[in-house]
Design a protein around this motif. Structure first.
Motif, PDB file in Angstrom:
ATOM      1  N   SER A   1      46.710  69.112  26.084  1.00 37.08           N
ATOM      2  CA  SER A   1      47.681  68.097  26.500  1.00 37.08           C
ATOM      3  C   SER A   1      48.448  68.647  27.686  1.00 37.08           C
ATOM      4  O   SER A   1      48.374  69.839  28.005  1.00 37.08           O
ATOM      5  CB  SER A   1      48.634  67.755  25.360  1.00 37.08           C
ATOM      6  OG  SER A   1      49.320  68.905  24.927  1.00 37.08           O
TER       7      SER A   1
ATOM      8  N   SER B   1      51.585  58.117  28.109  1.00 40.41           N
ATOM      9  CA  SER B   1      50.831  57.379  27.086  1.00 40.41           C
ATOM     10  C   SER B   1      50.765  55.882  27.382  1.00 40.41           C
ATOM     11  O   SER B   1      49.779  55.223  27.055  1.00 40.41           O
ATOM     12  CB  SER B   1      51.425  57.625  25.699  1.00 40.41           C
ATOM     13  OG  SER B   1      52.780  57.219  25.648  1.00 40.41           O
TER      14      SER B   1
ATOM     15  N   THR C   1      45.575  59.466  24.065  1.00 39.63           N
ATOM     16  CA  THR C   1      46.987  59.525  23.688  1.00 39.63           C
ATOM     17  C   THR C   1      47.174  60.288  22.379  1.00 39.63           C
ATOM     18  O   THR C   1      46.326  60.253  21.496  1.00 39.63           O
ATOM     19  CB  THR C   1      47.571  58.116  23.555  1.00 39.63           C
ATOM     20  OG1 THR C   1      46.748  57.352  22.675  1.00 39.63           O
ATOM     21  CG2 THR C   1      47.626  57.434  24.902  1.00 39.63           C
ATOM     22  N   LYS C   2      48.319  60.922  22.277  1.00 42.55           N
ATOM     23  CA  LYS C   2      48.584  61.876  21.200  1.00 42.55           C
ATOM     24  C   LYS C   2      49.341  61.271  20.020  1.00 42.55           C
ATOM     25  O   LYS C   2      49.127  61.652  18.865  1.00 42.55           O
ATOM     26  CB  LYS C   2      49.409  63.029  21.799  1.00 42.55           C
ATOM     27  CG  LYS C   2      49.672  64.215  20.929  1.00 42.55           C
ATOM     28  CD  LYS C   2      50.424  65.267  21.756  1.00 42.55           C
ATOM     29  CE  LYS C   2      50.588  66.569  21.026  1.00 42.55           C
ATOM     30  NZ  LYS C   2      51.255  67.597  21.886  1.00 42.55           N
TER      31      LYS C   2
ATOM     32  N   SER D   1      49.548  53.002  20.237  1.00 42.40           N
ATOM     33  CA  SER D   1      49.244  53.973  21.292  1.00 42.40           C
ATOM     34  C   SER D   1      48.506  55.196  20.745  1.00 42.40           C
ATOM     35  O   SER D   1      48.054  56.042  21.515  1.00 42.40           O
ATOM     36  CB  SER D   1      50.534  54.418  21.986  1.00 42.40           C
ATOM     37  OG  SER D   1      51.414  55.034  21.060  1.00 42.40           O
TER      38      SER D   1
ATOM     39  N   HIS E   1      52.325  63.813  25.973  1.00 36.95           N
ATOM     40  CA  HIS E   1      51.836  62.857  24.975  1.00 36.95           C
ATOM     41  C   HIS E   1      50.405  62.424  25.245  1.00 36.95           C
ATOM     42  O   HIS E   1      49.906  61.486  24.618  1.00 36.95           O
ATOM     43  CB  HIS E   1      52.751  61.634  24.928  1.00 36.95           C
ATOM     44  CG  HIS E   1      54.126  61.941  24.422  1.00 36.95           C
ATOM     45  ND1 HIS E   1      54.411  62.096  23.086  1.00 36.95           N
ATOM     46  CD2 HIS E   1      55.292  62.146  25.074  1.00 36.95           C
ATOM     47  CE1 HIS E   1      55.697  62.365  22.929  1.00 36.95           C
ATOM     48  NE2 HIS E   1      56.252  62.406  24.121  1.00 36.95           N
ATOM     49  N   VAL E   2      49.740  63.097  26.182  1.00 38.44           N
ATOM     50  CA  VAL E   2      48.365  62.740  26.548  1.00 38.44           C
ATOM     51  C   VAL E   2      47.501  64.002  26.561  1.00 38.44           C
ATOM     52  O   VAL E   2      47.864  65.012  27.171  1.00 38.44           O
ATOM     53  CB  VAL E   2      48.307  62.060  27.931  1.00 38.44           C
ATOM     54  CG1 VAL E   2      46.858  61.713  28.300  1.00 38.44           C
ATOM     55  CG2 VAL E   2      49.177  60.808  27.964  1.00 38.44           C
TER      56      VAL E   2
END
Length: 395
Positions: free
Chosen positions: A211, A232, A269-270, A280, A299-300
């Motif tokens: 990430s 995200s 996306t996380k 998401s 967050h990605v």
């Protein structure tokens, strides 16, 4: 032009707090906030209440009732049709039922579906973490009242344009279904693997899975122009949305060189909620820009595959409905908000059919993608026309 209060032309009813533990497999459908989307009822996961419940009578819906979301994404409006009845109204959904013939249902539907009205709903709402709209505010909201003949004219024009938009969207869905059906025909379920293809973990096929970082100071580091910075909200299922893209300067990018993107990286996306249709969590798309001209925030994830691994095929697996279920089964976190850890992604099982089959499928998928692009262009033009008409009549 005359102005009139919504409360003067509609009964505005509140729903009941149905208990989810009492839901059953059949009975009266419960219309919840998640069912009320902008312009339509979404019913992929219906909930039902026992028919013999004594609380139902007061909250039963009628064909043609206008429904509105009062919490979260406030101001979304849909009409309930016969196919969803019998149905009852859940809490935090309002029902607007006409009580006069001075205004037509179709005309009112278009007013309430305008972007202007939705913005007014949002502005009127209270709450930080979650917006809540009052039905008392709704009753006092004033709308423009054209003569009945003008209402009819406006409604017919907008209905025609909406129908064209609906047809374009249906074309897109059918093209997506075709890509999906061909995948299943050739390869089967990518998770249960009924065809017995060789399987490798995603980390075995990858050079790097990581990430990014959120720069210290967050949005204060964003600039007007510079290095594209994916968050995200930019990563959707099989597409990157650039409307809300951020940029960072070269110095910040250099300090984050470990997450500098390469052409062909897969972004995923996380975090996200698991109980929403457009969650998401675990959305994936392909970065097709230049090497080292973009970066990602914390967050990605980016997935960089080894040479010879078809990234478009791996992406098709990651965005499949089966993988959506797998992601929701392995993620961790609270009751609703969940997270994918790096170890989860590394352990994703990826089927490995023969290269010639993979190439044949991707060639088909790309031909269909060109057809989708043409339909999407026509859809965008029609949507612009619709937005212009809505602004002219109600803006």
């Amino acid at each position: 032009m005359e102005k009139i209060r919504l409360g003067d032309v509609c009964e505005i009813l509140n729903g009941f707090a149905f208990k989810s533990e009492n839901y059953s497999d059949s009975g009266v459908r419960v219309i919840r906030i998640t069912n009320v989307q902008k312009g339509f009822i979404e019913d992929n996961t219906p909930a039902f209440y026992p028919l013999d419940s004594r609380v139902l009578d007061k909250y039963m819906l009628e064909e043609g009732d206008l429904l509105m979301s009062l919490t979260g994404n406030v101001g979304r409006v849909a009409i309930i049709e016969q196919e969803f009845l019998p149905a009852a109204l859940n809490q935090r959904v309002a029902c607007l039922r006409l009580k006069t013939d001075r205004i037509s249902k179709g005309y009112l539907f278009h007013i309430l579906n305008s972007d202007f009205f939705e913005r007014q709903c949002i502005q009127s709402s209270k709450g930080v973490a979650q917006k809540n709209m009052s039905t008392e505010w709704l009753k006092d909201y004033e709308i423009s009242l054209y003569p009945k003949e003008k209402q009819k004219e406006i409604t017919e024009i907008l209905d025609r344009v909406r129908n064209v938009i609906a047809c374009r969207n249906q074309e897109l869905r059918k093209l997506d279904d075709l890509v999906r059906a061909r995948f299943v025909e050739m390869f089967g379920d990518p998770v249960t693997n009924p065809k017995g293809w060789p399987v490798k973990k995603l980390k075995e096929l990858s050079i790097q899975i990581n990430s990014g970082n959120t720069p210290k100071g967050g949005a204060e580091n964003y600039v007007e122009e510079g290095i594209t910075f994916f968050r995200s909200q930019n990563v959707w299922k099989d597409r990157l949305e650039m409307d809300d893209i951020a940029y960072i300067d070269a110095e910040t990018h250099a300090s984050m060189k470990k997450s500098s993107l390469k052409h062909g990286d897969i972004l995923m996306t996380k975090t996200g909620r698991i109980n929403t249709e457009n969650s998401s969590l675990g959305r994936a798309a392909l970065y097709e820009g230049e090497d080292d001209k973009a970066n990602v925030n914390g967050h990605v994830y980016f997935i960089r595959l080894k040479p010879g691994i078809n990234n478009k095929f791996v992406l098709r697996i990651l965005v499949s409905p089966e993988y959506r279920d797998l992601i929701r089964s392995v993620c961790v976190g609270g009751i609703d908000k969940r997270q994918l850890n790096k170890e989860h992604i590394e352990d994703f099982p990826i089927i490995c059919p023969p290269a010639d089959m993979v190439n044949e499928y991707i060639a088909l998928a790309e031909r269909i993608a060109k057809s989708k692009a043409a339909v999407q262009k026509a859809l965008d033009q029609t949507q612009l026309l619709f937005n212009s008409l809505m602004q002219e009549y109600f803006g």
